[in-house]
Scaffold this active site. Structure first.
Site, PDB file in Angstrom:
ATOM      1  CG  HIS A  50      61.633   3.558 105.130  1.00 47.84           C
ATOM      2  ND1 HIS A  50      61.788   5.003 105.802  1.00 47.84           N
ATOM      3  CD2 HIS A  50      62.058   4.011 103.867  1.00 47.84           C
ATOM      4  CE1 HIS A  50      62.221   5.955 104.904  1.00 47.84           C
ATOM      5  NE2 HIS A  50      62.492   5.167 103.711  1.00 47.84           N
TER       6      HIS A  50
ATOM      7  CG  ASP B 151      67.330   0.048  99.720  1.00 50.05           C
ATOM      8  OD1 ASP B 151      66.024   0.397 100.177  1.00 50.05           O
ATOM      9  OD2 ASP B 151      67.371  -0.334  98.676  1.00 50.05           O
TER      10      ASP B 151
HETATM   11  P1  GTP Z   1      64.777   3.341 101.538  1.00 47.28           P
HETATM   12  O1  GTP Z   1      64.120   4.667 102.207  1.00 47.28           O
HETATM   13  O2  GTP Z   1      64.094   2.439 100.585  1.00 47.28           O
HETATM   14  O3  GTP Z   1      66.295   3.773 101.082  1.00 47.28           O
HETATM   15  O4  GTP Z   1      65.221   2.280 102.734  1.00 47.28           O
HETATM   16  P2  GTP Z   1      65.838   2.133 104.131  1.00 47.28           P
HETATM   17  O5  GTP Z   1      67.019   2.822 104.186  1.00 47.28           O
HETATM   18  O6  GTP Z   1      64.901   2.241 105.124  1.00 47.28           O
HETATM   19  O7  GTP Z   1      66.270   0.400 104.078  1.00 47.28           O
HETATM   20  P3  GTP Z   1      65.577  -0.871 103.775  1.00 47.28           P
HETATM   21  O8  GTP Z   1      64.551  -1.089 104.943  1.00 47.28           O
HETATM   22  O9  GTP Z   1      64.853  -0.920 102.482  1.00 47.28           O
HETATM   23  O10 GTP Z   1      66.611  -1.810 103.835  1.00 47.28           O
HETATM   24  C1  GTP Z   1      67.510  -2.234 104.871  1.00 47.28           C
HETATM   25  C2  GTP Z   1      67.460  -3.487 104.967  1.00 47.28           C
HETATM   26  O11 GTP Z   1      68.363  -4.056 106.032  1.00 47.28           O
HETATM   27  C3  GTP Z   1      66.078  -4.079 105.788  1.00 47.28           C
HETATM   28  O12 GTP Z   1      65.937  -5.349 105.383  1.00 47.28           O
HETATM   29  C4  GTP Z   1      66.610  -4.170 107.437  1.00 47.28           C
HETATM   30  O13 GTP Z   1      65.617  -4.762 108.157  1.00 47.28           O
HETATM   31  C5  GTP Z   1      67.879  -4.309 107.170  1.00 47.28           C
HETATM   32  N1  GTP Z   1      68.805  -3.909 108.128  1.00 47.28           N
HETATM   33  C6  GTP Z   1      68.818  -2.649 108.873  1.00 47.28           C
HETATM   34  N2  GTP Z   1      69.753  -2.640 109.829  1.00 47.28           N
HETATM   35  C7  GTP Z   1      70.513  -3.901 109.686  1.00 47.28           C
HETATM   36  C8  GTP Z   1      71.537  -4.263 110.357  1.00 47.28           C
HETATM   37  O14 GTP Z   1      72.261  -3.676 111.001  1.00 47.28           O
HETATM   38  N3  GTP Z   1      72.040  -5.502 109.998  1.00 47.28           N
HETATM   39  C9  GTP Z   1      71.535  -6.233 109.136  1.00 47.28           C
HETATM   40  N4  GTP Z   1      71.848  -7.585 108.983  1.00 47.28           N
HETATM   41  N5  GTP Z   1      70.094  -5.823 108.477  1.00 47.28           N
HETATM   42  C10 GTP Z   1      69.810  -4.392 108.656  1.00 47.28           C
HETATM   43  P1  IMP Z   2      62.462   6.112  90.801  1.00 45.22           P
HETATM   44  O1  IMP Z   2      62.805   6.653  92.084  1.00 45.22           O
HETATM   45  O2  IMP Z   2      61.346   5.046  90.935  1.00 45.22           O
HETATM   46  O3  IMP Z   2      62.238   6.845  89.589  1.00 45.22           O
HETATM   47  O4  IMP Z   2      63.951   5.389  90.470  1.00 45.22           O
HETATM   48  C1  IMP Z   2      64.873   5.824  90.054  1.00 45.22           C
HETATM   49  C2  IMP Z   2      66.309   5.101  90.749  1.00 45.22           C
HETATM   50  O5  IMP Z   2      66.163   5.128  92.281  1.00 45.22           O
HETATM   51  C3  IMP Z   2      66.326   3.733  90.504  1.00 45.22           C
HETATM   52  O6  IMP Z   2      67.448   3.298  90.272  1.00 45.22           O
HETATM   53  C4  IMP Z   2      65.821   2.793  91.697  1.00 45.22           C
HETATM   54  O7  IMP Z   2      65.983   1.945  92.015  1.00 45.22           O
HETATM   55  C5  IMP Z   2      66.274   3.869  92.815  1.00 45.22           C
HETATM   56  N1  IMP Z   2      65.453   3.863  93.803  1.00 45.22           N
HETATM   57  C6  IMP Z   2      64.474   4.705  94.045  1.00 45.22           C
HETATM   58  N2  IMP Z   2      63.808   4.870  95.291  1.00 45.22           N
HETATM   59  C7  IMP Z   2      64.609   3.990  95.881  1.00 45.22           C
HETATM   60  C8  IMP Z   2      64.685   3.170  97.239  1.00 45.22           C
HETATM   61  O8  IMP Z   2      63.853   3.702  98.388  1.00 45.22           O
HETATM   62  N3  IMP Z   2      65.828   2.503  97.524  1.00 45.22           N
HETATM   63  C9  IMP Z   2      66.424   2.198  96.800  1.00 45.22           C
HETATM   64  N4  IMP Z   2      66.659   2.656  95.435  1.00 45.22           N
HETATM   65  C10 IMP Z   2      65.469   3.394  95.124  1.00 45.22           C
HETATM   66 MG    MG Z   3      64.273   0.529 101.034  1.00 41.71          MG
END
Ligand code: GTP
Ligand code: IMP
Ligand code: MG
Length: 336
Positions: A42, A12
């Site tokens: 994402h 995230d």
């Molecule tokens: P995973 O593959 O699940 O690890 O996710 P990810 O890395 O793609 O991130 P995800 O979108 O789950 O979470 C990031 C959050 O932060 C989202 O709600 C985005 O819209 C937000 N976001 C991304 N960049 C920024 C930023 O620079 N500022 C703010 N305020 N929010 C951001």
């Molecule tokens: P699982 O991948 O569902 O088995 O979860 C294992 C651990 O990874 C838990 O702590 C989840 O919250 C974390 N996790 C899995 N996928 C994500 C992701 O996309 N974003 C943040 N945490 C994740």
């Molecule tokens: Mg995410």
């Protein structure tokens, strides 16, 4: 030429936003999804629209790219078929024929298991149980599922043929370094390694083909689920800083903490980071929200960015100042 984007903390970090920015800007011929599976969420925000993607490569907004899902990624057919029709990517998406398939029983096992759902705090998306079956060599593959037939592909072949022709390929990982099965905070991790090396394997690209590894770090890292978080702050402090977040897939509240330089250094080392994308700079101070030029940042934000660069020893080439694609400072031309 291959560029890999991975997360450097606990997922995230905003990889979705960074990848979609890079794809609209750099126009890669192929955008390939690596990583664990639909446990990821994402977020992509562009022109008032918000997409929460679980399996589709986050760069899909660049509509000339071929979109691929590598063999290492677990596929839930309902999730991907739903995304294909919602996003209208029928003609562009390819799923490697060897992708492992998540079935209903994997999901119910994940949700019911005291160990996975209780102790580890899994996402309940069936990824862990499906990888257990993969290791047991009983897991179905994409080529065994009738509904996926139109999309089946040989991802390594497509990617390597494209590379031979000098085309650009962007590989997108999921989760983050701290969740790696090998290098993360075991046992509070996901069911697979999450580093750049693994992302290349997921898609079938050898190490000599990779030019750049961009590791995404969030200015205030977050973590969902259980496990150690050395720099964690209290939920009250996160609220008062205005940085409280909720999971894209699970809706769970994300734990938040201060930037951990030791974690960042180790993560950059194992990932062989050539660049850092630093996200959520607007969390540091609101004056920096939406900045598109380095000069628009507050002295505080600049000092933080320069500190990360110095302490981690890798250039910060992308700075994200908000969730919108346009809220990005691209320093690649001056720094590389
Ligand atoms: P995973 O593959 O699940 O690890 O996710 P990810 O890395 O793609 O991130 P995800 O979108 O789950 O979470 C990031 C959050 O932060 C989202 O709600 C985005 O819209 C937000 N976001 C991304 N960049 C920024 C930023 O620079 N500022 C703010 N305020 N929010 C951001
Ligand atoms: P699982 O991948 O569902 O088995 O979860 C294992 C651990 O990874 C838990 O702590 C989840 O919250 C974390 N996790 C899995 N996928 C994500 C992701 O996309 N974003 C943040 N945490 C994740
Ligand atoms: Mg995410």
């Amino acid at each position: 030429m291959v560029t890999i984007v991975v997360g450097g903390q606990w997922g995230d970090e905003g990889k979705g936003k960074i990848v979609s920015y890079l794809c609209l800007k750099d126009k890669p011929d192929i955008i390939a999804r690596a990583g664990v599976g639909p446990n990821a969420g994402h977020t992509v925000k562009h022109r008032e629209k918000k997409y929460a993607l679980r399996l589709t490569p986050s760069g899909f907004l660049y509509d000339k790219a071929r979109l691929l899902i590598g063999a290492g990624v677990l596929v839930n057919p309902h999730v991907i078929l739903g995304e294909i029709s919602a996003l209208g990517i029928e003609k562009r998406l390819g799923i490697d024929k060897r992708c492992g398939i998540i079935e209903e029983h994997h999901i119910s096992y994940d949700k019911k298991s005291k160990h996975l759902s209780g102790k580890i705090g899994s996402t309940g998306t069936g990824c862990g149980p499906a990888n257990i079956d993969r290791a047991n060599r009983t897991l179905k593959q994409a080529q065994d599922v009738a509904g996926l037939e139109p999309y089946l592909a040989d991802v390594p072949l497509e990617v390597n043929e494209a590379l031979k022709k000098g085309k650009k390929v962007l590989i997108e990982g999921s989760q983050g370094f701290g969740l790696s099965l090998f290098y993360g905070t075991y046992p509070f991790v996901t069911s697979k390694d999450t580093s750049a090396g693994m992302a290349a394997v997921d898609v079938g690209v050898g190490p000599r083909k990779v030019k750049d590894v961009i590791v995404a770090f969030k200015s205030y890292p977050s973590r969902v689920g259980e496990g150690p978080f050395p720099t964690e702050m209290s939920p009250e402090e996160a609220e008062s800083l205005g940085i409280a977040e909720y999971g894209t897939v699970t809706g769970r509240k994300r734990r938040a903490g201060a930037f951990d330089y030791d974690q960042a250094r180790y993560s950059a080392m194992v990932n062989s980071a050539s660049q850092i994308a630093l996200t959520c700079i607007d969390y540091l101070d609101r004056d920096s929200k939406g900045a598109r030029e380095y000069g628009e940042l507050s002295p505080n934000a600049k000092a933080f960015i320069e500190g990360v660069e110095r302490k981690v020893g890798v250039p910060v080439t992308l700075v994200s100042t908000g969730p919108e694609m346009s809220e990005t400072i691209d320093l690649r031309e001056e720094k590389l």
